[in-house]
Design a protein around this motif. Structure first.
Motif: not given
Length: 421
Positions: A130-134, A188-192, A395-398, A403-405
Motif C-alpha cells: 500500500t505504501v509502495m504503490d502510493a 538510472i538505466v539498466p545494465g552497464r 529486485t523490482n526495477w521500478t 526510490r533512488s531518484l
C-alpha cells in the motif's frame, strides 16, 4: 473544529470511533449533486458504499478514514452509464488504499528521508504494498518533472550492482547518469553496457545534449564508447582517482609477483615486501624521515632486481600528473610518460600501465582544463547503496529507480505541496 482537525475539503465528520487498532473517522462529502458522466443529465441517489482508507496518524494513534460515498444512478435508458460512485481526488484517487495526504506524506518519508517502506507502513498500520504503490503514484510526477534536470554542462557515468537474480545469482547492474557539476542524479538505466546509455541520451532533447561540455568517466571502454557516439562534441575527462588507483594496483601486482619469485610463497608478516605494502601506497611527501628510511630498507631487503622500486616510482610519477598547472604541459607530460613506461627495461606490468596511459592520454590531461571528476558520481552511488541497505535488497526495477531518484535526484517537493525545509 473537527473538520479543521481532519483537514479535508468539503466533508462532514459524521463520527469518530475508538477501535482496537486505530481511530475510525467517518466522513461524507458535501459536494453538489453531479451530472451523469455519460449523457450530462441529472442523476438520482442509489444508496451508499463505504470505503476505508489509511490516513495519517492522529495524536499518536493509527487512523482509518471511512468515506461514505454516494452512489448515483442515471435514469436515461439510452445512456451507457447505469450507476457510478462519487469521487474526489483531493481526498483519495480511485482504487487507492490510502488518502491523498497520507500518500504524499509517505512519499516524502521514503523519498526525501530515505526511510524503509516497512517502517512507514508500520507507522500507518498498513501493508508494505500500500505504501509502495502510493510512493510510485505520487513520486512519478516528481521524477518526470521536466524542470528537475535543467541545464547540464558536465555529466558522469558509473555503475552500481542492482541485484543478484536467478538460481545462479546472476549479477544485474545499473548505470547512473549524474550531473557532476551539481551532484544530482539525473536518471538510472539498466545494465552497464553502451547500448542502454546511448538509448537514454538519444531520448533527451537535442538542445540539452548539445549543452554538455564535459563528460567524466572511469577508465571504462563502454562508457567511453557512449560519449564518443552520443556526445562527440564534449571533452572527456578520466577520473584522477581511478588513474592513481590503477597505478597502485599495478604496483601491488609487481610486489606480489616479485614476492613469489624471490621467496616462493605469498606474503607473510615477516617478509620485507609484505611489510612495505602499506607504506608504498602512501604519498611520498606524506612519509616522515623514519617511514621513508623504513621503506627504503624493506625494498633493499626484498627487491633484489629493483622492480618494485621502479613500480613505486612509476606510481609517484602518475600522481605528479595532477600537480601540473597548464593544460598544454599536462598533455606533453602524459604523452611522454606513456612512452617512458613502455621502455623494455620496465617490468611487464609497468609497460601495460604505459600502454593504458597512452590510450587515455587525452582524457587524463583534460582534467587540467575544467577539473571535473567522477567524485559526485561516486557520492550518488553511495546514496543509492544506502537505499539498498535500508530496503534489505531490491529486485523490482521500478521501485529501485523511483526510490533512488526521489532520494538522490533532487526533485521539487513543492509539487506535492510539501516544503522540505
Amino acid at each position: 473544529m473537527c473538520e479543521l482537525l481532519v483537514g479535508l475539503p468539503d466533508v462532514n465528520v459524521d463520527g469518530v470511533g475508538d477501535w482496537p487498532g486505530w481511530l475510525r473517522i467517518a466522513i461524507t462529502s458535501r459536494a453538489s449533486r453531479p451530472l451523469c458522466p455519460g449523457c450530462a443529465g441529472r442523476v438520482w441517489g442509489h444508496g451508499r458504499v463505504e470505503v476505508e482508507l489509511v490516513d495519517l496518524p492522529c495524536f499518536g494513534r493509527r487512523t482509518r478514514l471511512v468515506w461514505s460515498k454516494q452512489r448515483r444512478r442515471c435514469p436515461n435508458p439510452n445512456c451507457g452509464v447505469v450507476t457510478f460512485v462519487e469521487s474526489d481526488d483531493r481526498i483519495a484517487t480511485e482504487r487507492a488504499g490510502m488518502t491523498d495526504r497520507a500518500g504524499r506524506w509517505a512519499t516524502f518519508q521514503v523519498g526525501h528521508h530515505g526511510r524503509a517502506v516497512s517502517e512507514v507502513a508500520a507507522d500507518l498500520g498498513c501493508d508494505w504494498h500500500t505504501v509502495m504503490d502510493a510512493v510510485n503514484h505520487h513520486g512519478r510526477p516528481l521524477i518526470d518533472d521536466p524542470n528537475r534536470i535543467g541545464k547540464t554542462v558536465a555529466v558522469g557515468l558509473d555503475e552500481v550492482l542492482f541485484c543478484r537474480s536467478g538460481k545462479f545469482k546472476r549479477r544485474c547492474w545499473s548505470t547512473q547518469v549524474v550531473d557532476v557539476a551539481r551532484g544530482q542524479l539525473l536518471d538510472i538505466v539498466p545494465g552497464r553496457d553502451a547500448a542502454s546509455c546511448c538509448r537514454w541520451f538519444a531520448a533527451q532533447p537535442d538542445e540539452w545534449v548539445d549543452g554538455i561540455v564535459w563528460a567524466t568517466l572511469d577508465l571504462s571502454g563502454s562508457y567511453r564508447s557512449v560519449f564518443d557516439t552520443m556526445l562527440p562534441h564534449s571533452i572527456q575527462i578520466a577520473d584522477p582517482f581511478h588513474v592513481v588507483k590503477l597505478a597502485n594496483f599495478v604496483l601491488d601486482e609487481v610486489r606480489r609477483r616479485v614476492q613469489n619469485e624471490t621467496l616462493g610463497h605469498r606474503g607473510r608478516k615477516t617478509d620485507p615486501l609484505y611489510r612495505s605494502r602499506k607504506l608504498m601506497t602512501i604519498a611520498h611527501e606524506r612519509l616522515d624521515d623514519e617511514s621513508n628510511l623504513k621503506l627504503v630498507g624493506l625494498l633493499e631487503a626484498g627487491d633484489p632486481r629493483g622492480e618494485v622500486r621502479n613500480a613505486w616510482h612509476a606510481k609517484e610519477v602518475v600522481r605528479s600528473i595532477y600537480a601540473i598547472d597548464g593544460p598544454e604541459t599536462a598533455v606533453e607530460f602524459v604523452s611522454q610518460l606513456g612512452i617512458d613506461l613502455q621502455d623494455d627495461s620496465c617490468p611487464p606490468e609497468i609497460r601495460r600501465l604505459g600502454r593504458t596511459i597512452t590510450k587515455w592520454r587525452q582524457q587524463i590531461a583534460a582534467w587540467h582544463q575544467a577539473r571535473f571528476t567522477n567524485g559526485p558520481t561516486e557520492a550518488v552511488n553511495n546514496l543509492i547503496k544506502r537505499v539498498k541497505r535500508v530496503a534489505f535488497g531490491i529486485t523490482n526495477w521500478t521501485n529501485y529507480r523511483t526510490r533512488s531518484l526521489l532520494y538522490a535526484g533532487k526533485p521539487d517537493w513543492t509539487i506535492l505541496g510539501i516544503n522540505p525545509r
